[in-house]
Design a protein around this motif. Structure first.
Motif, PDB file in Angstrom:
ATOM      1  N   VAL A  93      -3.535   3.624  -2.197  1.00  0.00           N
ATOM      2  CA  VAL A  93      -3.462   2.402  -1.400  1.00  0.00           C
ATOM      3  C   VAL A  93      -2.020   1.908  -1.489  1.00  0.00           C
ATOM      4  O   VAL A  93      -1.474   1.784  -2.588  1.00  0.00           O
ATOM      5  N   TYR A  94      -1.421   1.650  -0.328  1.00  0.00           N
ATOM      6  CA  TYR A  94      -0.039   1.209  -0.265  1.00  0.00           C
ATOM      7  C   TYR A  94      -0.003  -0.287   0.027  1.00  0.00           C
ATOM      8  O   TYR A  94      -0.653  -0.772   0.954  1.00  0.00           O
ATOM      9  N   TYR A  95       0.775  -0.992  -0.769  1.00  0.00           N
ATOM     10  CA  TYR A  95       0.918  -2.440  -0.635  1.00  0.00           C
ATOM     11  C   TYR A  95       2.381  -2.787  -0.357  1.00  0.00           C
ATOM     12  O   TYR A  95       3.283  -2.149  -0.896  1.00  0.00           O
ATOM     13  N   CYS A  96       2.586  -3.812   0.443  1.00  0.00           N
ATOM     14  CA  CYS A  96       3.933  -4.353   0.520  1.00  0.00           C
ATOM     15  C   CYS A  96       3.956  -5.689  -0.223  1.00  0.00           C
ATOM     16  O   CYS A  96       2.923  -6.361  -0.361  1.00  0.00           O
ATOM     17  N   ALA A  97       5.126  -6.044  -0.703  1.00  0.00           N
ATOM     18  CA  ALA A  97       5.291  -7.274  -1.468  1.00  0.00           C
ATOM     19  C   ALA A  97       6.656  -7.862  -1.174  1.00  0.00           C
ATOM     20  O   ALA A  97       7.596  -7.134  -0.830  1.00  0.00           O
ATOM     21  N   ALA A  98       6.766  -9.170  -1.306  1.00  0.00           N
ATOM     22  CA  ALA A  98       8.008  -9.874  -0.998  1.00  0.00           C
ATOM     23  C   ALA A  98       8.498 -10.650  -2.207  1.00  0.00           C
ATOM     24  O   ALA A  98       7.693 -11.171  -2.984  1.00  0.00           O
ATOM     25  N   ARG A  99       9.820 -10.709  -2.350  1.00  0.00           N
ATOM     26  CA  ARG A  99      10.432 -11.534  -3.385  1.00  0.00           C
ATOM     27  C   ARG A  99      11.597 -12.291  -2.764  1.00  0.00           C
ATOM     28  O   ARG A  99      12.468 -11.702  -2.112  1.00  0.00           O
ATOM     29  N   ILE A 115       9.730  -3.375 -12.206  1.00  0.00           N
ATOM     30  CA  ILE A 115       9.102  -4.298 -13.165  1.00  0.00           C
ATOM     31  C   ILE A 115       7.639  -4.575 -12.846  1.00  0.00           C
ATOM     32  O   ILE A 115       6.834  -4.532 -13.795  1.00  0.00           O
ATOM     33  N   PRO A 116       7.109  -4.888 -11.696  1.00  0.00           N
ATOM     34  CA  PRO A 116       7.794  -5.341 -10.486  1.00  0.00           C
ATOM     35  C   PRO A 116       8.019  -6.851 -10.489  1.00  0.00           C
ATOM     36  O   PRO A 116       7.400  -7.571 -11.277  1.00  0.00           O
ATOM     37  N   LEU A 117       8.899  -7.307  -9.615  1.00  0.00           N
ATOM     38  CA  LEU A 117       9.196  -8.719  -9.451  1.00  0.00           C
ATOM     39  C   LEU A 117       8.857  -9.111  -8.027  1.00  0.00           C
ATOM     40  O   LEU A 117       9.551  -8.709  -7.098  1.00  0.00           O
ATOM     41  N   THR A 118       7.760  -9.846  -7.850  1.00  0.00           N
ATOM     42  CA  THR A 118       7.322 -10.168  -6.498  1.00  0.00           C
ATOM     43  C   THR A 118       6.750 -11.582  -6.437  1.00  0.00           C
ATOM     44  O   THR A 118       6.294 -12.124  -7.451  1.00  0.00           O
ATOM     45  N   ASP A 119       6.761 -12.150  -5.243  1.00  0.00           N
ATOM     46  CA  ASP A 119       6.181 -13.474  -5.012  1.00  0.00           C
ATOM     47  C   ASP A 119       4.882 -13.391  -4.200  1.00  0.00           C
ATOM     48  O   ASP A 119       3.969 -14.179  -4.419  1.00  0.00           O
ATOM     49  N   TYR A 120       4.842 -12.489  -3.231  1.00  0.00           N
ATOM     50  CA  TYR A 120       3.669 -12.361  -2.370  1.00  0.00           C
ATOM     51  C   TYR A 120       3.293 -10.890  -2.238  1.00  0.00           C
ATOM     52  O   TYR A 120       4.166 -10.014  -2.228  1.00  0.00           O
ATOM     53  N   TRP A 121       1.991 -10.661  -2.074  1.00  0.00           N
ATOM     54  CA  TRP A 121       1.459  -9.312  -1.876  1.00  0.00           C
ATOM     55  C   TRP A 121       0.609  -9.257  -0.616  1.00  0.00           C
ATOM     56  O   TRP A 121      -0.066 -10.229  -0.273  1.00  0.00           O
ATOM     57  N   GLY A 122       0.627  -8.098   0.031  1.00  0.00           N
ATOM     58  CA  GLY A 122      -0.315  -7.848   1.101  1.00  0.00           C
ATOM     59  C   GLY A 122      -1.611  -7.294   0.535  1.00  0.00           C
ATOM     60  O   GLY A 122      -1.755  -7.125  -0.680  1.00  0.00           O
ATOM     61  N   GLN A 123      -2.550  -6.993   1.445  1.00  0.00           N
ATOM     62  CA  GLN A 123      -3.863  -6.533   1.018  1.00  0.00           C
ATOM     63  C   GLN A 123      -3.938  -5.023   0.849  1.00  0.00           C
ATOM     64  O   GLN A 123      -4.894  -4.520   0.253  1.00  0.00           O
ATOM     65  N   GLY A 124      -3.000  -4.306   1.389  1.00  0.00           N
ATOM     66  CA  GLY A 124      -2.962  -2.866   1.203  1.00  0.00           C
ATOM     67  C   GLY A 124      -3.506  -2.079   2.382  1.00  0.00           C
ATOM     68  O   GLY A 124      -4.321  -2.584   3.161  1.00  0.00           O
ATOM     69  N   THR A 125      -3.039  -0.842   2.492  1.00  0.00           N
ATOM     70  CA  THR A 125      -3.537   0.085   3.499  1.00  0.00           C
ATOM     71  C   THR A 125      -3.678   1.464   2.848  1.00  0.00           C
ATOM     72  O   THR A 125      -2.814   1.888   2.085  1.00  0.00           O
ATOM     73  N   GLN A 126      -4.787   2.123   3.153  1.00  0.00           N
ATOM     74  CA  GLN A 126      -5.097   3.403   2.506  1.00  0.00           C
ATOM     75  C   GLN A 126      -4.342   4.537   3.189  1.00  0.00           C
ATOM     76  O   GLN A 126      -4.361   4.659   4.424  1.00  0.00           O
ATOM     77  N   VAL A 127      -3.716   5.368   2.378  1.00  0.00           N
ATOM     78  CA  VAL A 127      -3.088   6.603   2.855  1.00  0.00           C
ATOM     79  C   VAL A 127      -3.755   7.761   2.126  1.00  0.00           C
ATOM     80  O   VAL A 127      -3.788   7.786   0.895  1.00  0.00           O
ATOM     81  N   THR A 128      -4.303   8.691   2.896  1.00  0.00           N
ATOM     82  CA  THR A 128      -4.957   9.858   2.327  1.00  0.00           C
ATOM     83  C   THR A 128      -4.303  11.115   2.885  1.00  0.00           C
ATOM     84  O   THR A 128      -4.239  11.287   4.114  1.00  0.00           O
ATOM     85  N   VAL A 129      -3.816  11.955   1.991  1.00  0.00           N
ATOM     86  CA  VAL A 129      -3.176  13.209   2.393  1.00  0.00           C
ATOM     87  C   VAL A 129      -4.074  14.348   1.930  1.00  0.00           C
ATOM     88  O   VAL A 129      -4.209  14.609   0.734  1.00  0.00           O
ATOM     89  N   SER A 130      -4.685  15.003   2.897  1.00  0.00           N
ATOM     90  CA  SER A 130      -5.665  16.037   2.564  1.00  0.00           C
ATOM     91  C   SER A 130      -5.843  16.978   3.738  1.00  0.00           C
ATOM     92  O   SER A 130      -5.729  16.572   4.900  1.00  0.00           O
ATOM     93  N   SER A 131      -6.125  18.235   3.421  1.00  0.00           N
ATOM     94  CA  SER A 131      -6.420  19.199   4.475  1.00  0.00           C
ATOM     95  C   SER A 131      -7.926  19.284   4.713  1.00  0.00           C
ATOM     96  O   SER A 131      -8.373  20.047   5.582  1.00  0.00           O
TER      97      SER A 131
END
Length: 131
Positions: A93-99, A115-131
């Motif tokens: 699951v990939y998340y973006c975050a802002a500082r 570290i991470p150092l963040t103020d806000y987070w998103g909810q995430g999006t699933q990335v699946t790499v599979s054959s």
């Protein structure tokens, strides 16, 4: 309401590409550094790539260097993560975050990812790499 919304995830075959987007609403990204983080099942969250508020200074984890590219479009209030040559181990699951105003140096951007150092987070999006 301050929000970060990720999109662009999905299922892709090994060697394929995806572009993730992180759109901000309720605040301007002009003074925020943005990071992309990922978390796979049973693993700790990992800082993948971070970029300074101006978009001029990127950081990449060794695991994605040369394959992923982060970019920031302040006019669209959006940050992108172009992911090429995807591998099964990129599945997460990939998340973006802002500082806010962490400084524009490479060290500051790197610290945001590690570290991470963040103020806000998103909810995430699933990335699946599979054959």
């Amino acid at each position: 309401q301050l929000q970060l919304v990720e999109s662009g995830g999905g299922l892709v075959q090994p060697g394929g590409s995806l572009r993730l987007s992180c759109a901000a609403s309720g605040f301007s990204l002009d003074v925020y550094a943005i990071g992309w983080f990922r978390q796979a099942p049973g693993k700790e969250r990992e800082g993948v790539s971070c970029i300074s508020s101006t978009g001029s200074t990127p950081y990449y984890a060794d695991s994605v260097k040369g394959r992923f590219t982060i970019s920031k479009d302040n006019t669209k209030n959006t940050v992108y993560l172009q992911m090429n040559s995807l591998k099964p181990e990129d599945t997460a699951v990939y998340y973006c975050a802002a500082r806010r105003n962490p400084g524009g140096s490479f060290g500051a951007v790197r610290a945001m990812c590690l570290i991470p150092l963040t103020d806000y987070w998103g909810q995430g999006t699933q990335v699946t790499v599979s054959s």
